[in-house]
Write a protein that holds these residues in place. Sequence first.
Motif, PDB file in Angstrom:
ATOM      1  N   ALA A   1       0.844  -1.207   0.000  1.00 36.74           N
ATOM      2  CA  ALA A   1       0.000   0.000   0.000  1.00 36.74           C
ATOM      3  C   ALA A   1       0.876   1.253   0.000  1.00 36.74           C
ATOM      4  O   ALA A   1       0.581   2.227  -0.702  1.00 36.74           O
ATOM      5  N   GLY A   2       1.947   1.194   0.779  1.00 37.12           N
ATOM      6  CA  GLY A   2       2.865   2.338   0.821  1.00 37.12           C
ATOM      7  C   GLY A   2       3.457   2.635  -0.548  1.00 37.12           C
ATOM      8  O   GLY A   2       3.642   3.796  -0.926  1.00 37.12           O
ATOM      9  N   ARG A   3       3.734   1.581  -1.306  1.00 36.25           N
ATOM     10  CA  ARG A   3       4.344   1.779  -2.633  1.00 36.25           C
ATOM     11  C   ARG A   3       3.364   2.403  -3.637  1.00 36.25           C
ATOM     12  O   ARG A   3       3.769   3.125  -4.527  1.00 36.25           O
ATOM     13  N   ILE A   4       2.074   2.074  -3.482  1.00 35.45           N
ATOM     14  CA  ILE A   4       1.112   2.541  -4.493  1.00 35.45           C
ATOM     15  C   ILE A   4       0.411   3.825  -4.038  1.00 35.45           C
ATOM     16  O   ILE A   4      -0.353   4.437  -4.777  1.00 35.45           O
ATOM     17  N   GLY A   5       0.706   4.212  -2.767  1.00 35.78           N
ATOM     18  CA  GLY A   5       0.139   5.473  -2.273  1.00 35.78           C
ATOM     19  C   GLY A   5      -1.266   5.353  -1.720  1.00 35.78           C
ATOM     20  O   GLY A   5      -2.004   6.328  -1.647  1.00 35.78           O
ATOM     21  N   VAL A   6      -1.647   4.136  -1.293  1.00 38.29           N
ATOM     22  CA  VAL A   6      -2.942   3.954  -0.621  1.00 38.29           C
ATOM     23  C   VAL A   6      -2.701   4.041   0.887  1.00 38.29           C
ATOM     24  O   VAL A   6      -1.798   3.402   1.404  1.00 38.29           O
ATOM     25  N   LYS A   7      -3.509   4.852   1.553  1.00 36.47           N
ATOM     26  CA  LYS A   7      -3.324   5.010   3.001  1.00 36.47           C
ATOM     27  C   LYS A   7      -3.927   3.807   3.725  1.00 36.47           C
ATOM     28  O   LYS A   7      -5.136   3.672   3.845  1.00 36.47           O
ATOM     29  N   LEU A   8      -3.077   2.938   4.184  1.00 36.19           N
ATOM     30  CA  LEU A   8      -3.511   1.759   4.928  1.00 36.19           C
ATOM     31  C   LEU A   8      -2.715   1.769   6.226  1.00 36.19           C
ATOM     32  O   LEU A   8      -1.498   1.988   6.198  1.00 36.19           O
ATOM     33  N   VAL A   9      -3.403   1.568   7.355  1.00 39.43           N
ATOM     34  CA  VAL A   9      -2.694   1.574   8.628  1.00 39.43           C
ATOM     35  C   VAL A   9      -2.935   0.259   9.364  1.00 39.43           C
ATOM     36  O   VAL A   9      -3.872  -0.482   9.047  1.00 39.43           O
ATOM     37  N   LEU A  10      -2.077   0.018  10.350  1.00 40.19           N
ATOM     38  CA  LEU A  10      -2.144  -1.239  11.100  1.00 40.19           C
ATOM     39  C   LEU A  10      -3.547  -1.473  11.663  1.00 40.19           C
ATOM     40  O   LEU A  10      -4.078  -2.585  11.599  1.00 40.19           O
ATOM     41  N   ASP A  11      -4.164  -0.422  12.202  1.00 41.35           N
ATOM     42  CA  ASP A  11      -5.478  -0.602  12.829  1.00 41.35           C
ATOM     43  C   ASP A  11      -6.561  -1.003  11.832  1.00 41.35           C
ATOM     44  O   ASP A  11      -7.602  -1.541  12.227  1.00 41.35           O
ATOM     45  N   ASP A  12      -6.334  -0.757  10.534  1.00 40.82           N
ATOM     46  CA  ASP A  12      -7.300  -1.238   9.529  1.00 40.82           C
ATOM     47  C   ASP A  12      -7.451  -2.746   9.613  1.00 40.82           C
ATOM     48  O   ASP A  12      -8.518  -3.297   9.330  1.00 40.82           O
ATOM     49  N   TRP A  13      -6.367  -3.417   9.942  1.00 45.65           N
ATOM     50  CA  TRP A  13      -6.421  -4.881  10.028  1.00 45.65           C
ATOM     51  C   TRP A  13      -7.385  -5.336  11.111  1.00 45.65           C
ATOM     52  O   TRP A  13      -8.105  -6.308  10.941  1.00 45.65           O
ATOM     53  N   ASP A  14      -7.377  -4.610  12.230  1.00 49.45           N
ATOM     54  CA  ASP A  14      -8.263  -4.990  13.318  1.00 49.45           C
ATOM     55  C   ASP A  14      -9.693  -4.565  12.995  1.00 49.45           C
ATOM     56  O   ASP A  14     -10.641  -5.351  13.108  1.00 49.45           O
ATOM     57  N   ARG A  15      -9.840  -3.333  12.538  1.00 51.27           N
ATOM     58  CA  ARG A  15     -11.166  -2.772  12.271  1.00 51.27           C
ATOM     59  C   ARG A  15     -11.903  -3.601  11.207  1.00 51.27           C
ATOM     60  O   ARG A  15     -13.067  -3.933  11.365  1.00 51.27           O
ATOM     61  N   LEU A  16     -11.201  -3.936  10.137  1.00 47.23           N
ATOM     62  CA  LEU A  16     -11.866  -4.625   9.026  1.00 47.23           C
ATOM     63  C   LEU A  16     -11.946  -6.140   9.232  1.00 47.23           C
ATOM     64  O   LEU A  16     -12.849  -6.795   8.725  1.00 47.23           O
ATOM     65  N   GLY A  17     -10.983  -6.674   9.953  1.00 47.96           N
ATOM     66  CA  GLY A  17     -10.903  -8.132  10.055  1.00 47.96           C
ATOM     67  C   GLY A  17     -11.487  -8.695  11.332  1.00 47.96           C
ATOM     68  O   GLY A  17     -11.658  -9.901  11.475  1.00 47.96           O
ATOM     69  N   ARG A  18     -11.853  -7.821  12.270  1.00 50.26           N
ATOM     70  CA  ARG A  18     -12.217  -8.264  13.617  1.00 50.26           C
ATOM     71  C   ARG A  18     -13.330  -9.311  13.640  1.00 50.26           C
ATOM     72  O   ARG A  18     -13.249 -10.293  14.356  1.00 50.26           O
ATOM     73  N   ASN A  19     -14.390  -9.066  12.909  1.00 49.41           N
ATOM     74  CA  ASN A  19     -15.516 -10.002  12.994  1.00 49.41           C
ATOM     75  C   ASN A  19     -15.588 -10.964  11.820  1.00 49.41           C
ATOM     76  O   ASN A  19     -16.625 -11.562  11.563  1.00 49.41           O
ATOM     77  N   ILE A  20     -14.486 -11.112  11.140  1.00 51.05           N
ATOM     78  CA  ILE A  20     -14.480 -12.045  10.011  1.00 51.05           C
ATOM     79  C   ILE A  20     -14.240 -13.459  10.545  1.00 51.05           C
ATOM     80  O   ILE A  20     -13.206 -13.732  11.157  1.00 51.05           O
ATOM     81  N   PRO A  21     -15.178 -14.366  10.320  1.00 49.49           N
ATOM     82  CA  PRO A  21     -14.941 -15.735  10.764  1.00 49.49           C
ATOM     83  C   PRO A  21     -13.939 -16.434   9.845  1.00 49.49           C
ATOM     84  O   PRO A  21     -13.917 -16.152   8.638  1.00 49.49           O
TER      85      PRO A  21
END
Length: 576
Positions: free
Chosen positions: A284-304
């Motif tokens: 994401a850093g290479r392509i210029g998309v703002k992705l942060v560590l907390d996105d992993w928790d926020r988006l993945g938290r309730n994924i079974p």
Amino acid sequence: MTDKKFEYRSAAWFGKLDKDGFVHRSHMRNQGLPDHVFDGRPIIGICNTWSELTPCNAHLREIAERVKRGVWENGGFPVEFPVTSTGESNMRPTAMLFRNLVSMDVEESIRANPVDGVVLLCGCDKTTPALVMGAASCDVPALVVSGGPMLNGKYQGKDIGSGTDLWRFSEQLKIGAINQRAFMEVESCIARSAGHCMTMGTASTMASMVEALGLALPHNAAIPAVDSRRLVLAHTAGRRIVEMVREDLRISKILTRKAFENAIRVNGAVGGSTNAVIHLLAIAGRIGVKLVLDDWDRLGRNIPTLVDLMPSGRFLMEDFYYAGGLPAVIRSLAEQDLIHRDALTVNGKTIWENCQDSPNWDQEVIRPFQRPVVEHGGIAVLRGNLAPEGAVLKPSAASPHLLCHRGRAVVFENIEHYKERINDPALDVDESCILVLKNCGPKGYPGMAEVGNMGLPPKVLKRGVTDMVRISDARMSGTAFGTVVLHVCPEAAVGGSLALVRDGDLIELDVEKRLLHLEVSEEVLAHRRAEWRVPEAEMEGGYQQLYVQHVTQASVGADFDFLVGCRGHAVRRESH
Ligand code: FES
């Protein structure tokens, strides 16, 4: 050959009738190339990580030949080129030390050469992120073809999985539950065919990630390396990349924020490796998309976790393919509105168009949403005074009874200290303790080795205990399991709080609250911080020195600070 202004980047090399054009074409002609390949057709680079020292990628030359067939067939001109190959099983001190180097190799190889679009051939863990990072920085049309997983391992009539069963058998050997002969027998049964690790380790995870990101054709992740359909996929990819160049479908049009969000959720559903966190942040850093560590928790938290594969579950990649592969998983998530259906993929269709009719043939391997392997999969991002910038844990690989745990720290200053002490019968440790390993982060153990799932002390193993809480700034193999807190940031080698932990300190881990807390007063910590010194490291210059000087922390992708960002505009400008 004409003197018209060619449409593609490669025209700056082959489209001129002057001395430069002569040089570029005449030297290429020594490979027996006829006039018409210089008629302005798309030049397709096939970026190959083939190497006999990277056994997982040792079959990629055949894959490259199939890509070439497709390129020729569709009116392109394929040119295969090698880049540094990183094999997990052989490279020392760790293949991750070289991920950024390979990405530079890829970026500069594309940049320096007449390449209009590129097919990235990868397989073993770091080869996938490295190639994607390099291509992303160039922003050319790019399509990933993975080498595919090995066939299931077989031992005494049962399936065995790369890495995952190695950890199990080696612990059994340690406590005398199996003998050396049996251990050696397993060695010859576990890697039966070409391909990469067939558990849902980092290689399978990253092959799934590129498919979920839309960078690979459907089913790229799971077709076994030796299944003829892998060759068909390569052939089809060759045809398609030519069209992508004609459509100017550059990688930045695929790698959008929505694509990353899809990939994070897919990672949760497949029970993917914690290494994906670092790699996707870096891409994401290479392509210029703002992705942060907390996105992993926020988006993945309730994924079974739906895919019942080792190390989180029972099956292996071969079973996953026969059950329906990644498209069946993506469809299942999309039906729950957990996928951005309109995300574009390399075949020019949306991710939903690619998976909407995908069947699930085996609901034991790909579980239905109502009957997951683990209800809350994904990656937990922990914070607290012990990891102010974050740490990660994979709940699906952890022991439920340890997800909320308070224990006494048994501290190892570095990996050598761990090796010295862990087998010592006098080590004051029991299963309620928390093993803490320092100085194994990106700078501390240059490359951030996969030692976070440190083996348990034999005296604990002998009591039948198979898991303990472990905390470090290291990574863990995607094939490993356990209640393991990884990537603690800032790492110990730069003076993070991890550096201040001492034997006997109490640590609280509460995954539900996302907490990692060192129960030591601020006053005492301030005192220890004042006493802390940067650990001495033997550094003899060379690449390793460059790495230590420029690598960023795991929480932002462990890329080099000077490589972050997309230089696609420069790549296009330089060619004219
Ligand atoms: Fe190459 Fe596991 S060693 S993927």
